[in-house]
Design a protein around this motif. Structure first.
Motif, short mmCIF file in Angstrom:
data_model
loop_
_atom_site.label_atom_id
_atom_site.label_comp_id
_atom_site.label_asym_id
_atom_site.label_seq_id
_atom_site.Cartn_x
_atom_site.Cartn_y
_atom_site.Cartn_z
N GLU A 93 0.66 -1.37 0.47
CA GLU A 93 0.17 0.02 0.33
C GLU A 93 0.88 1.09 -0.08
N VAL A 94 1.83 1.63 1.04
CA VAL A 94 3.01 2.48 0.74
C VAL A 94 3.76 2.45 -0.05
N VAL A 95 4.16 1.31 -0.51
CA VAL A 95 5.31 1.99 -2.30
C VAL A 95 3.86 2.11 -2.67
N ARG A 96 2.96 1.44 -3.34
CA ARG A 96 2.13 2.44 -4.32
C ARG A 96 1.26 3.45 -4.20
N ARG A 97 1.03 3.62 -2.79
CA ARG A 97 1.01 5.32 -2.74
C ARG A 97 1.85 6.54 -3.22
N ARG A 98 3.03 5.80 -2.55
CA ARG A 98 4.42 6.76 -2.81
C ARG A 98 4.71 6.93 -4.47
N TYR A 99 4.81 5.87 -4.95
CA TYR A 99 4.96 6.14 -6.30
C TYR A 99 3.71 6.70 -7.45
N ALA A 100 3.43 5.93 -7.25
CA ALA A 100 1.87 6.95 -7.91
C ALA A 100 1.93 7.92 -8.18
N ARG A 101 1.78 8.48 -6.85
CA ARG A 101 1.66 10.31 -6.58
C ARG A 101 2.81 10.81 -6.94
N MET A 102 4.09 10.55 -7.06
CA MET A 102 5.00 10.45 -7.75
C MET A 102 5.33 10.51 -9.24
N ILE A 103 4.51 9.50 -9.61
CA ILE A 103 4.36 9.90 -11.17
C ILE A 103 3.73 10.51 -11.65
N GLU A 104 2.17 10.85 -10.80
CA GLU A 104 1.25 12.29 -11.20
C GLU A 104 1.79 12.75 -11.06
N GLU A 105 2.28 13.72 -9.80
CA GLU A 105 2.68 14.77 -9.82
C GLU A 105 4.76 14.71 -10.64
N GLN A 106 5.32 14.24 -11.01
CA GLN A 106 6.33 14.25 -12.02
C GLN A 106 7.32 14.51 -11.18
N THR A 107 7.63 13.65 -10.49
CA THR A 107 8.57 14.30 -9.47
C THR A 107 9.99 13.66 -9.75
N PRO A 108 11.41 13.15 -9.90
CA PRO A 108 12.24 12.64 -10.38
C PRO A 108 12.27 11.16 -9.35
N LEU A 109 11.74 10.07 -9.67
CA LEU A 109 12.21 8.51 -9.12
C LEU A 109 13.16 8.36 -8.53
N PRO A 110 13.54 7.50 -7.61
CA PRO A 110 14.72 7.55 -6.56
C PRO A 110 15.65 6.56 -7.86
N ASP A 111 17.20 6.14 -7.40
CA ASP A 111 17.55 5.17 -8.32
C ASP A 111 18.04 3.82 -7.51
N LEU A 112 17.31 3.59 -6.17
CA LEU A 112 17.59 2.45 -5.72
C LEU A 112 16.59 2.33 -4.19
N ILE A 113 15.81 1.11 -4.39
CA ILE A 113 14.73 1.32 -3.77
C ILE A 113 15.49 0.45 -2.34
N ILE A 114 15.16 0.18 -1.25
CA ILE A 114 15.81 -0.77 -0.39
C ILE A 114 14.74 -0.80 0.73
N THR A 115 14.78 -2.49 0.75
CA THR A 115 13.21 -2.98 1.66
C THR A 115 14.22 -2.87 3.10
N ASP A 116 13.35 -2.88 4.73
CA ASP A 116 14.16 -3.31 5.45
C ASP A 116 13.45 -4.81 5.54
N GLY A 117 14.50 -5.84 4.77
CA GLY A 117 13.42 -7.36 5.08
C GLY A 117 14.69 -8.23 3.62
N GLY A 118 14.12 -9.12 3.92
CA GLY A 118 14.75 -10.57 2.08
C GLY A 118 13.74 -9.92 1.84
N LYS A 119 13.62 -11.44 1.39
CA LYS A 119 12.91 -11.92 0.03
C LYS A 119 12.03 -11.41 0.23
N GLY A 120 11.21 -11.88 0.75
CA GLY A 120 9.41 -11.46 0.85
C GLY A 120 9.04 -10.30 0.24
N GLN A 121 9.96 -9.19 0.92
CA GLN A 121 9.76 -7.70 1.11
C GLN A 121 9.75 -7.57 0.05
#
Length: 622
Positions: A450-478
């Motif tokens: 939910e958080v990732v979807r809200r974060r980057y859907a809004r960035m796409i809508e506002e045409q904000t520069p996207l990050p170069d790398l996403i790091i999750t605080d977790g392993g393969k499942g996350q």
């Protein structure tokens, strides 16, 4: 250059290569202006040069070099040792653009013994071989001053700049200076010290500068015994003082084993980007390390450690005029040197020497890195970004990194946090907090989506520069649930990494790619510390937000539902009682002092379910 011209150029070069002999020698590459741009060596000229023109050559820098070659020449020699020496001399003469570059610190001091009638000994940073003999360079100036101090105490060489000559001394043309009167000089200028004695002292001083202290010490000991046997006790005492000074100096040196007579030691270490290499040279004579120096080389064509080391060894040995027959190296060498053998020790004193050289190499690398980063703080961030880019095989440097984490207790007050790092530093103005809206219960995966979807859907809508790398605080499942949103739903191409923890809840590995792979990263490296700092920061941010929400929720359930209690009354109650528990235990009178009688009655009734009661301490009532 057109395609036809390039094909013609390559055909000419391949024809030269086909006619080259299969013998040892040196080869030279020329550019369009017939300037030498590269000098190489080979055991087999034809085989080595032809390797540059194979289609499967995948090194970018080598391809660039080949694109600049317009002509090739070569020189055949008898042995591979001669090929090494010839390459070394040609590189010095032409300084080709694509050969490894020795970043030599020419400002390092040396010790000069002049060619004068009565030689002087002093430190200098300027070299003129016609003026005298030079020893060094000395990267550790403390050791240089220690040697100079020893020579000064032992032999008291003159420090004046008078142009002393044999005729001038005989005619009495010179006057002694202050150094003579304070007994720091024996007065050769006025004939108080003979030329033969002074020359012998200078010969012994040169032996110390060469590192032959053990032989000199043995010679002085024998001389002392001879003088004592001849009952020349005063002369024997003077020799004894010299002997004790040399022994004291030797005791401060790194002594490995007196059985090691004359050995060179070489080790090599790379910087984090492999664009530079550091080569340490140590010379050991009579078991003591008498010279240690680290050189910095800049790679031009991604040369291997062996290629770099075999290029540097002859040059460094020539600089230090070393003729050691044994050379200790960290790995097997295919090349051979004239009158010397390579040796890779596995144990014992020589292994200790190799480890000592490696330690000096690493320390020099660390010092240079810290010095450069102190002068240019941004260099450290750039280095770490390049290192992470190389580790993960990314197309661009990860300038902007975003990391997510969830926080809840059994699914209640579920929140998430997103921290943003730019150039490996936190950008707190870009941090974001999220209340989980669509997920019921403790579902970390759904909350993360939910958080990732809200974060980057809004960035796409506002045409904000996207990050170069996403790091999750977790392993393969996350990582997988984030990938489903990023790639499958939003059709974005952002690299995703994960920081996994072990059974003790300590971060122990970096994951990347799909399917996920463990990226080799030392847990004591700077990059690992930065990544764990990002992980700790997002965890702290999410936990802090969750605690704030829990506190507000707790206060809301107790005070905000009481009719007549507004924000100001609530603030006054909290300032007085500090907690809801203290309000519950307060008397009617204590509540009325803060909130007034009518509000106090409502609060008391809310907590106890009854009307107001009298104070339990009537003596305080007025």
């Amino acid at each position: 250059m057109t395609k036809e011209e390039n094909e013609k150029r390559l055909a000419k070069l391949k024809n030269i290569v086909l006619n080259m002999p299969e013998k040892p020698g040196s080869y030279q590459y020329y550019d369009e202006t017939h300037t030498i741009i590269y000098v190489g060596k080979a055991k087999n000229l034809k085989r080595r040069v032809s390797s540059y023109f194979h289609k499967e050559v995948d090194r970018y820098k080598t391809k660039v070099l080949v694109s600049k070659i317009w002509d090739i020449s070569y020189t055949v020699v008898n042995t591979e040792e001669d090929a090494l020496l010839l390459e070394n001399s040609l590189i010095k003469k032409y300084n080709p653009r694509y050969n490894v570059l020795l970043k030599d610190g020419k400002t390092y001091p040396r010790i000069c013994v002049t060619n004068e009638f009565f030689p002087r000994i002093f430190k200098t940073r300027h070299i003129n071989k016609r003026f005298g003999t030079y020893f060094g360079p000395y990267s550790h100036t403390a050791s240089m001053y220690a040697v100079l101090e020893l020579i000064k105490k032992l032999y008291k060489p003159r420090t004046c700049r008078l142009p002393l000559s044999q005729e001038g001394v005989a005619k009495g043309q010179y006057k002694p200076c202050l150094e003579y009167h304070i007994h720091n000089c024996l007065g050769p200028c006025i004939g108080r010290q003979s030329y033969d004695e002074y020359a012998e002292n200078m010969r012994q001083a040169r032996e110390i500068l060469k590192g032959n202290t053990r032989q000199l010490s043995d010679m002085l000991y024998r001389r002392m015994q001879e003088l004592a046997a001849n009952l020349e006790f005063e002369a024997a005492e003077r020799v004894k003082q010299k002997y004790l000074l040399i022994e004291s100096y030797c005791a401060k040196s790194e002594v490995v084993s007196h059985t090691i007579a004359d050995v060179d030691v070489f080790t090599i270490a790379d910087d984090d980007t492999r664009s530079h290499a550091f080569i340490n040279f140590m010379h050991v004579r009579n078991g003591a390390v008498n010279q240690s120096f680290t050189f910095e080389y800049k790679r031009k064509l991604d040369e291997s450690d062996e290629e770099l080391l075999i290029t540097a060894i002859p040059e460094i040995r020539e600089r230090f005029r070393s003729t050691a027959k044994e050379i200790i190296v960290p790995f097997e060498m295919e090349w051979h040197l004239k009158d010397a053998t390579f040796f890779v020790p596995q144990r014992g004193d020589k292994k200790h020497l190799l480890e000592l050289s490696e330690m000096n190499c690493r320390q020099y690398k660390f010092d240079r890195l810290k010095q450069a980063e102190k002068l240019n703080p941004e260099q450290k961030q750039t280095r770490l970004m390049k290192e992470l880019q190389q580790k993960l095989g990314m197309e661009k440097m990860p300038y902007t990194i975003e990391c997510f984490d969830n926080s809840n207790i059994s699914g209640t007050d579920a929140v998430a946090g997103c921290v943003v790092f730019k150039a490996m530093k936190p950008s707190k103005k870009d941090y974001r907090k999220y209340n989980i809206k669509t997920v019921t219960g403790p579902d970390d995966y759904a909350s993360m989506q939910e958080v990732v979807r809200r974060r980057y859907a809004r960035m796409i809508e506002e045409q904000t520069p996207l990050p170069d790398l996403i790091i999750t605080d977790g392993g393969k499942g996350q990582m997988e649930v984030v990938r489903e949103v990023i790639e499958d739903e939003l059709h974005l191409h952002i690299p995703i990494a994960g920081l996994a923890k072990d059974d003790r809840h300590r971060t122990n590995e970096l994951l990347f790619g799909f399917p996920q792979q463990v990226i080799g990263l030392k847990t004591d490296s700077e990059l690992f510390h930065v990544l764990t700092h990002i992980q700790d920061e997002v965890h702290r941010y999410a936990i802090s937000f969750h605690r704030d929400k829990r506190s507000k929720h707790a206060l809301h359930s107790e005070l905000d539902d009481i009719r007549g209690v507004g924000p100001k009354t609530k603030e006054a109650l909290l300032a007085r009682f500090r907690s809801v528990k203290a309000m519950r235990e307060a008397t009617m009178q204590q509540l009325a002092e803060v909130a007034g009688e009518s509000r106090a009655a409502a609060i008391f009734s809310h907590f106890h379910g009854t009307g107001p009661t009298q104070s339990s301490n009537p003596s305080k009532e007025t």
